[in-house]
Design an enzyme around this catalytic site. Structure first.
Site, PDB file in Angstrom:
ATOM      1  CG  HIS A   6      14.532   6.036 -16.946  1.00 11.70           C
ATOM      2  ND1 HIS A   6      13.939   5.716 -18.152  1.00 11.70           N
ATOM      3  CD2 HIS A   6      15.405   5.028 -16.672  1.00 11.70           C
ATOM      4  CE1 HIS A   6      14.429   4.570 -18.588  1.00 11.70           C
ATOM      5  NE2 HIS A   6      15.319   4.139 -17.711  1.00 11.70           N
ATOM      6  N   PRO A  40       4.154   3.078  -6.011  1.00 14.70           N
ATOM      7  CG  PRO A  40       5.406   4.973  -6.448  1.00 14.70           C
ATOM      8  CD  PRO A  40       4.834   3.772  -7.115  1.00 14.70           C
ATOM      9  CD  GLU A  41      -0.388   0.900  -3.483  1.00 22.00           C
ATOM     10  OE1 GLU A  41      -1.354   1.704  -3.479  1.00 22.00           O
ATOM     11  OE2 GLU A  41      -0.341  -0.094  -4.220  1.00 22.00           O
ATOM     12  NE  ARG A  73     -21.150  -3.910  -2.959  1.00 20.89           N
ATOM     13  CZ  ARG A  73     -20.310  -2.907  -3.200  1.00 20.89           C
ATOM     14  NH1 ARG A  73     -20.444  -1.750  -2.563  1.00 20.89           N
ATOM     15  NH2 ARG A  73     -19.336  -3.052  -4.071  1.00 20.89           N
ATOM     16  NE  ARG A 111       8.143  -0.817 -13.755  1.00 25.36           N
ATOM     17  CZ  ARG A 111       7.642  -1.740 -12.940  1.00 25.36           C
ATOM     18  NH1 ARG A 111       6.344  -1.895 -12.824  1.00 25.36           N
ATOM     19  NH2 ARG A 111       8.456  -2.492 -12.232  1.00 25.36           N
TER      20      ARG A 111
END
Length: 274
Positions: free
Chosen positions: A91, A2-3, A152, A110
């Site tokens: 879970h 999930p972002e 950079r 997980r």
């Protein structure tokens, strides 16, 4: 994983049911997550009111009068509000039941997620203090990104995925924003023009906001706070489309590896500048 859009979708999904509600009970079935769940979590939360739910980067922050519960969804975690009692599955590791009878259930196959408690100002917590600005905030501007890019020799994709520079630009969204900006993922940050940096800032905002609006990107393990998956994945231009035609010019999309992550791009639309 999930972002930011998925986490923001979760926050929006659970907030109407949880904010300003008293915690009736807490059940921890599996305390072994990324870090151990506090063994006194029930004592900390029961009888207390959730004053608000905010998001910082990919962390959900549940605010109480005496501290903050920091939740991270890890690689495969999800938070859902159970409107009616449902038997816990294999879970389903943590239940926070509210006075309304609704239950906030944490599911994580997980077990890379986290429940962390702090009674100090959350902005000073070690998980939060080092984070860069939110990409949709007023602090993330073209001028700011330009300052971070100056001199950079880091690839621009790596730079915008650095949470110390800006939070929440995960791999999917970095691929998409760079494509929309016409910037090669290996382009050195210090070589970008002010115009390209300004465009990239705009497209990062655009792709994240669009994903939030549409409910997050559909990932294999993710479900939103209302149990419904997002649909943004259907509109991806390049991510996951290596070998297919570029949606802009028809040229075949290429794929390379950067920091063990997939970068998909169009060499014609996103030329690497010398």
């Amino acid at each position: 994983m999930p972002e930011l859009p998925e986490v923001e979708t979760t926050r929006k999904g659970i907030s109407p049911y949880c904010e300003h509600q008293k915690v009736l009970s807490v059940e921890v079935r599996q305390p072994s997550l990324r870090w151990p769940v506090p063994d006194n979590l029930a004592q900390l939360l029961e009888g207390q009111v959730i004053r608000g739910i905010q998001r910082r980067a990919k962390y959900l922050l549940l605010a109480f009068d005496h501290g903050t519960l920091i939740i991270h969804l890890g690689m495969s975690g999800s938070l859902r509000v159970m409107l009616q009692p449902e038997p816990a599955q294999k879970h389903d590791h943590v239940d926070i039941t509210l006075i309304t009878g609704h239950t906030l259930r944490y599911h994580d196959p997980r077990r890379f997620g986290a429940f962390v408690w702090t009674d100090q100002p959350v902005a000073h917590h070690k998980l939060i203090a080092h984070l860069g600005p939110e990409p949709l905030s007023d602090q993330f501007t073209a001028q700011y990104l330009s300052q971070k890019c100056q001199k950079r020799k880091t690839a621009i994709k790596s730079l915008i995925m650095d949470s110390k520079v800006v939070v929440g630009v995960g791999n999917i969204y970095a691929n998409e924003a760079l494509f929309m900006s016409g910037i090669h993922p290996k382009q050195l940050a210090g070589q970008l023009s002010e115009g390209k940096i300004s465009l990239l800032t705009e497209k990062i905002r655009f792709v994240l906001q669009r994903s939030i609006t549409q409910g997050g990107t559909t990932l294999r393990d993710f479900v939103g706070g209302d149990g419904k998956p997002g649909y943004f994945a259907q509109q991806l231009n390049v991510y996951g489309r290596a070998g297919k035609d570029c949606p802009e010019c028809g040229y075949q999309l290429e794929e390379i590896r950067q920091n063990n992550r997939s970068s998909v791009f169009c060499a014609r639309c996103q030329p690497l500048q010398a």
